[in-house]
Scaffold this active site. Structure first.
Site, mmCIF file in Angstrom:
data_model
loop_
_atom_site.group_PDB
_atom_site.id
_atom_site.type_symbol
_atom_site.label_atom_id
_atom_site.label_comp_id
_atom_site.label_asym_id
_atom_site.label_seq_id
_atom_site.Cartn_x
_atom_site.Cartn_y
_atom_site.Cartn_z
ATOM 1 N N PHE A 1 0.859 -1.191 0.000
ATOM 2 C CA PHE A 1 0.000 0.000 0.000
ATOM 3 C C PHE A 1 0.894 1.240 0.000
ATOM 4 C CE2 PHE A 1 -3.699 2.662 0.771
ATOM 5 C CZ PHE A 1 -4.635 1.984 -0.007
ATOM 6 N N GLY B 1 6.245 8.241 0.380
ATOM 7 C CA GLY B 1 7.414 7.928 1.218
ATOM 8 C C GLY B 1 8.139 6.708 0.676
ATOM 9 N N HIS B 2 7.388 5.640 0.389
ATOM 10 C CA HIS B 2 7.991 4.442 -0.199
ATOM 11 C C HIS B 2 8.638 4.752 -1.547
ATOM 12 C CE1 HIS B 2 4.674 2.512 2.287
ATOM 13 N NE2 HIS B 2 5.740 1.875 2.727
ATOM 14 N N GLU C 1 12.869 7.174 7.900
ATOM 15 C CA GLU C 1 13.056 7.673 9.267
ATOM 16 C C GLU C 1 11.714 7.845 9.992
ATOM 17 O OE1 GLU C 1 15.490 11.158 8.779
ATOM 18 O OE2 GLU C 1 17.341 9.977 8.764
ATOM 19 N N LYS C 2 10.627 7.724 9.269
ATOM 20 C CA LYS C 2 9.310 7.726 9.919
ATOM 21 C C LYS C 2 9.283 6.656 11.025
ATOM 22 C CE LYS C 2 4.589 7.481 10.069
ATOM 23 N NZ LYS C 2 4.350 6.120 9.596
ATOM 24 N N SER D 1 1.690 7.588 5.673
ATOM 25 C CA SER D 1 1.608 6.252 6.249
ATOM 26 C C SER D 1 0.552 5.466 5.496
ATOM 27 C CB SER D 1 1.214 6.342 7.725
ATOM 28 O OG SER D 1 0.819 5.060 8.205
ATOM 29 N N SER D 2 0.806 4.183 5.304
ATOM 30 C CA SER D 2 -0.209 3.332 4.661
ATOM 31 C C SER D 2 -1.471 3.311 5.497
ATOM 32 C CB SER D 2 0.331 1.911 4.501
ATOM 33 O OG SER D 2 1.556 1.935 3.816
#
Lengths: 282, 282
Positions: free
Chosen positions: B33, B37-38, B149-150, B186-187
């Site tokens: 998902f 960020g990914h 880094e999240k 975030s997913s």
């Protein structure tokens, strides 16, 4: 003379250079004070690989607080000659500080099968083994690694670890090497007094008798255990730790011999803890 | 279309073939998902490596019994497009049975630093993370692996694991990517209601305020924690799990800000547990 290195970087650089030449890498992890059993592993590794690394490291994390870490025999000069004789190309001989820098916090653990046999008498032992072997595997990165069937439970635990963690290294088991009189070779044998040395023969003798009994058709695990126990108890210098007959693949307890079994025992002979076993089809 | 494989053998064969051509391998492990960020991790991996593998696996062993494993969002089609867009060359998308065959018994664990922050609220979480990442590292065998880094504590734990176990892979940290309004990507954000989505902004806002306060000279950890707490408590839809200010390298508790610090928090926003953090020099 065989090359001896002590740092992670040196091993990695040498192994990577060999791999870049297309060479296959065999690895024999040991705690040193090598005997013919170790040499048989090295020879087998050399038969099956182009380049053989032997590690010599008495791993403190696999010894309990009241065990023989401090008196475990050490002799690097002798070990390097025997390694070379076996056909090894490189010895990795790190210090404890190199393997466990201050603040190390990571462990590898196999549950369940580590809690029986030697695991019951030596809590934390296999966690020490699986952690150090993971580190050594990551440092050496061999294609194949060689372990003796003398440490039958260790072999099963490491095979399980490699499978569970998808480690891309083939574990090659090698048969027990014995002295002419039947005593299983062990670095610890050097700590036996001459009296103890004679008494220790009862271990392999009891296993041979048990094996014969099974080949004659005995299936009952309790009967075979009692037979081994009665033979060992005739020897006053020997104190039994355990005698177990378990499934040869899973180390699960069994009631009747049916297929591959491991007959394993541990005992104190004088002050020295020895193990021995037979793996057989029954 | 980007190639998607599900077995260990397929990944290994493809990666080994690339390595044999002299290619460097970058790896981005994800639970799918994917969000920007990914994609930033994939892009960074592609900048630094010839061939990039993305894994997509919602790892059950890092979820607690009452956590959101079953409702964790999944969309392979969307993920494959985003991976390709980021420059990935291969997706590894295994089933739970492939990653954890029946009877798996081996775990990798980092002690101490896993017991604080998210580890305190999620017992066993980091053991699940370190075990699955070890497996993925052994399967993919990349040169470099990319983490956001999240998940600051996860990053520190994995850096520690890699160091302690001599894993020959470089861990590359990548900065948090935020929505325009400040919410950390975030997913899990997809599971927020529109009310929750607005309320969740208080998390990043409280961290920004804390950061400004430190830049203005505030050193006292208790004071900064109270400031963050008071800001978040104004938002009735948000329930604080923890607010911690710790040493940025070791995650050890500190009393005064002095050097690199991590300000990390976790909170339930509606039914969704979110984390956010700031890493800064103070």
């Amino acid at each position: 003379m065989i090359q001896i290195v002590s740092t992670v970087e040196e091993v990695r650089n040498i192994v990577k250079a060999e791999k870049a030449k297309g060479k296959s890498i065999g690895f024999v992890p040991t705690m040193g004070f090598l005997h013919e059993g170790h040499v048989s592993l090295i020879k087998k590794a050399k038969e099956e690989n182009d380049f053989v690394v032997v590690s010599i490291f008495v791993n403190p994390t696999q010894f309990g607080p009241n065990e023989d870490y401090s008196i475990y025999p050490r002799d690097l000069d002798r070990d390097s000659k025997l390694s070379e004789h076996g056909g090894a190309d490189l010895i990795f001989h790190p210090t404890v500080d190199i393997m466990y820098p201050k603040g190390s916090k990571t462990t590898v653990e196999v549950s369940d099968i580590t809690e029986r046999l030697c695991g019951a008498s030596r809590p934390g032992h296999f966690k020490g083994v699986t952690t150090v072997v993971t580190k050594l595997f990551n440092i050496v990165a061999p294609h194949r690694a060689y372990f003796g069937e003398k440490d039958a439970q260790q072999l099963t635990v490491l095979q399980k670890m490699v499978k569970d963690l998808n480690v891309d290294i083939e574990i090659v088991p090698c048969p027990i090497v014995r002295e002419e009189d039947g005593l299983a070779m062990s670095s610890r044998n050097v700590n036996l007094t001459s009296e103890d040395r004679k008494a220790a023969l009862v271990l392999s003798r009891s296993l041979r008798t048990a094996k014969e009994k099974i080949l004659q058709g005995e299936k009952n695990v309790g009967t075979i255990q009692s037979l081994i126990k009665s033979i060992i108890e005739e020897e006053p210098l020997v104190a039994i730790d355990y005698i177990e007959i378990v499934d040869g693949y899973t180390l699960e307890p069994i009631e009747a011999v049916n297929g591959k079994v491991l007959i394993a025992l541990a005992a104190k002979v004088g002050k020295v803890r020895l193990i021995d076993n037979v793996i057989m089809e029954g």
